[in-house]
Enzyme design. Structure first.
Site, PDB file in Angstrom:
ATOM      1  N   SER A  94     -15.047 -11.619 -10.916  1.00 12.61           N
ATOM      2  CA  SER A  94     -15.440 -11.878  -9.528  1.00 12.61           C
ATOM      3  C   SER A  94     -16.251 -10.688  -9.057  1.00 12.61           C
ATOM      4  O   SER A  94     -16.211  -9.609  -9.656  1.00 12.61           O
ATOM      5  CB  SER A  94     -14.209 -12.103  -8.638  1.00 12.61           C
ATOM      6  OG  SER A  94     -13.278 -11.031  -8.757  1.00 12.61           O
ATOM      7  N   GLU A 110     -17.965  -8.398  -5.575  1.00 15.69           N
ATOM      8  CA  GLU A 110     -18.005  -8.091  -4.152  1.00 15.69           C
ATOM      9  C   GLU A 110     -19.425  -7.733  -3.749  1.00 15.69           C
ATOM     10  O   GLU A 110     -20.102  -6.959  -4.413  1.00 15.69           O
ATOM     11  CB  GLU A 110     -17.077  -6.922  -3.826  1.00 15.69           C
ATOM     12  CG  GLU A 110     -17.091  -6.549  -2.336  1.00 15.69           C
ATOM     13  CD  GLU A 110     -16.214  -5.375  -2.019  1.00 15.69           C
ATOM     14  OE1 GLU A 110     -14.978  -5.558  -1.994  1.00 15.69           O
ATOM     15  OE2 GLU A 110     -16.750  -4.260  -1.811  1.00 15.69           O
ATOM     16  N   HIS A 130     -12.573  -7.530 -11.052  1.00 15.16           N
ATOM     17  CA  HIS A 130     -13.313  -7.689  -9.797  1.00 15.16           C
ATOM     18  C   HIS A 130     -14.307  -6.536  -9.682  1.00 15.16           C
ATOM     19  O   HIS A 130     -13.910  -5.365  -9.609  1.00 15.16           O
ATOM     20  CB  HIS A 130     -12.350  -7.667  -8.614  1.00 15.16           C
ATOM     21  CG  HIS A 130     -12.986  -7.935  -7.285  1.00 15.16           C
ATOM     22  ND1 HIS A 130     -13.568  -9.146  -6.972  1.00 15.16           N
ATOM     23  CD2 HIS A 130     -13.130  -7.142  -6.179  1.00 15.16           C
ATOM     24  CE1 HIS A 130     -14.033  -9.099  -5.728  1.00 15.16           C
ATOM     25  NE2 HIS A 130     -13.792  -7.893  -5.230  1.00 15.16           N
ATOM     26  N   HIS A 143      -3.209   5.977  -1.439  1.00 20.90           N
ATOM     27  CA  HIS A 143      -4.069   5.856  -0.260  1.00 20.90           C
ATOM     28  C   HIS A 143      -3.972   7.149   0.552  1.00 20.90           C
ATOM     29  O   HIS A 143      -2.883   7.723   0.697  1.00 20.90           O
ATOM     30  CB  HIS A 143      -3.609   4.667   0.589  1.00 20.90           C
ATOM     31  CG  HIS A 143      -4.524   4.319   1.709  1.00 20.90           C
ATOM     32  ND1 HIS A 143      -4.583   5.050   2.876  1.00 20.90           N
ATOM     33  CD2 HIS A 143      -5.432   3.317   1.852  1.00 20.90           C
ATOM     34  CE1 HIS A 143      -5.478   4.528   3.694  1.00 20.90           C
ATOM     35  NE2 HIS A 143      -6.007   3.472   3.101  1.00 20.90           N
ATOM     36  N   ASP A 162     -11.237  -0.266   7.942  1.00 17.99           N
ATOM     37  CA  ASP A 162     -11.492   1.142   8.225  1.00 17.99           C
ATOM     38  C   ASP A 162     -11.813   1.327   9.705  1.00 17.99           C
ATOM     39  O   ASP A 162     -12.504   0.503  10.306  1.00 17.99           O
ATOM     40  CB  ASP A 162     -12.676   1.644   7.398  1.00 17.99           C
ATOM     41  CG  ASP A 162     -12.387   1.614   5.906  1.00 17.99           C
ATOM     42  OD1 ASP A 162     -11.217   1.856   5.539  1.00 17.99           O
ATOM     43  OD2 ASP A 162     -13.314   1.354   5.117  1.00 17.99           O
ATOM     44  N   ARG A 181       5.179  -5.867   0.878  1.00 15.12           N
ATOM     45  CA  ARG A 181       5.243  -6.527   2.183  1.00 15.12           C
ATOM     46  C   ARG A 181       4.077  -7.498   2.364  1.00 15.12           C
ATOM     47  O   ARG A 181       4.247  -8.592   2.925  1.00 15.12           O
ATOM     48  CB  ARG A 181       5.249  -5.487   3.301  1.00 15.12           C
ATOM     49  CG  ARG A 181       6.539  -4.687   3.437  1.00 15.12           C
ATOM     50  CD  ARG A 181       6.516  -3.799   4.669  1.00 15.12           C
ATOM     51  NE  ARG A 181       6.400  -4.586   5.902  1.00 15.12           N
ATOM     52  CZ  ARG A 181       6.254  -4.069   7.111  1.00 15.12           C
ATOM     53  NH1 ARG A 181       6.204  -2.744   7.259  1.00 15.12           N
ATOM     54  NH2 ARG A 181       6.155  -4.838   8.177  1.00 15.12           N
ATOM     55  N   ASP A 218       2.747   3.072  -1.080  1.00 12.06           N
ATOM     56  CA  ASP A 218       1.695   2.086  -1.332  1.00 12.06           C
ATOM     57  C   ASP A 218       2.271   0.833  -1.989  1.00 12.06           C
ATOM     58  O   ASP A 218       1.900  -0.300  -1.641  1.00 12.06           O
ATOM     59  CB  ASP A 218       0.618   2.678  -2.257  1.00 12.06           C
ATOM     60  CG  ASP A 218      -0.377   3.551  -1.510  1.00 12.06           C
ATOM     61  OD1 ASP A 218      -0.629   3.285  -0.323  1.00 12.06           O
ATOM     62  OD2 ASP A 218      -0.907   4.493  -2.124  1.00 12.06           O
TER      63      ASP A 218
END
Length: 288
Positions: free
Chosen positions: A7, A9, A259, A143, A101, A158, A152
């Protein structure tokens, strides 16, 4: 070696030149039959309208399954869900749900008073509609805002529990980084697929700046190799070799989906895909 599913982006263009570049990128990569392509938001939601327009156009005219990035930044809950419904109305039901962001120059992410506080709330709201396939971000390297690497993992759990069906990782430089993250996610009970994000490096200085900003660890050997390659004018050759080796190591480690972050520059991504056996499907005429 097994042929991976891929895939891509893209980011929305900001001017006419960028529009042509995006169209050219699509034309170069579409023959590789990606399982989907995604279109980003700018920092602070600055390209929200452009993202919506590009997603609709790609979906209508390219024949590619198109996923829209959707963030929580600078919008109410109703405004954000209205954007999602606009996507659904034109047949786009794949969403990459992100916190997003903060605007450049701000003091970090601040939720809109009437908006989603974080990506989990956004994912829950999208999942409740029953209309969308929801993908989320993941971070093999810690992160910058996370207290620990385990934090993370806990946050990704979650997001998966909230309704996400796949995670797309930030880019990284060594396969072991991904494997450690994948093992930690499995240990935490995360059973949805985690797809590694791959960045073919078109520009080392830009890639390094990007890595430093998002917390991606830069191995010393990578920095040294690119600095030497730039002196010898062999950066593209090195980038193709390093990226192909990384993808090969991932595939040999059981990864079957990749990806690619194309930055709307398709040549290196195409060359790496070719090296992995992902080539355009050519139908041969039956000659009697």
């Amino acid at each position: 070696m097994k042929r991976p599913e891929i895939s891509f982006e893209f980011f929305p263009p900001k001017n006419i030149e960028g529009t042509f570049r995006l169209w050219d990128t699509t034309q170069v990569l579409a023959p590789l039959k990606p399982r989907f392509v995604s279109v980003t938001y700018g920092a602070g939601g600055t390209t929200r309208d452009l993202t919506r327009d590009v997603v609709g156009t790609l979906h209508k005219h390219s024949g590619l399954r198109t996923a829209a990035h959707l963030t929580c930044v600078d919008a109410t809950r109703d405004e954000t869900l209205k954007i999602a419904q606009d996507f659904a109305a034109v047949g786009v039901t794949d969403i990459v749900a992100l916190r997003g962001d903060p605007p450049k120059g701000s003091n970090g992410f601040q939720p809109h008073p009437d908006g989603f506080a974080n990506s989990v709330e956004l994912i829950e709201a999208l999942a409740e509609t029953g209309q969308f396939t929801i993908r989320v971000g993941a971070y093999p390297d810690k992160h910058p805002e996370a207290a620990t690497a385990q934090a993370d993992i806990d946050w990704l759990k979650r997001k998966i529990d909230a309704g996400a069906t796949e995670a797309l990782t930030q880019f990284f430089f060594e396969a072991e980084t991904f494997f450690r993250f994948r093992d930690a996610a499995a240990k935490a009970g995360i059973d949805q697929y985690i797809t590694p994000g791959i960045l073919p490096i078109e520009n080392w200085k830009g890639a390094r700046r990007f890595a430093e900003g998002c917390g991606t660890f830069i191995p010393e050997w990578v920095a040294e190799a690119f600095e030497k390659a730039e002196r010898d004018n062999r950066s593209d050759l090195l980038a193709t070799a390093i990226c192909t080796e990384l993808c090969t190591d991932l595939i040999e480690g059981g990864v079957d989906k990749l990806h690619f972050y194309t930055l709307n520059r398709p040549e290196l991504t195409r060359d790496v895909c070719f090296a992995l056996g992902v080539t355009p499907e050519v139908k041969l005429e039956n000659v009697a």
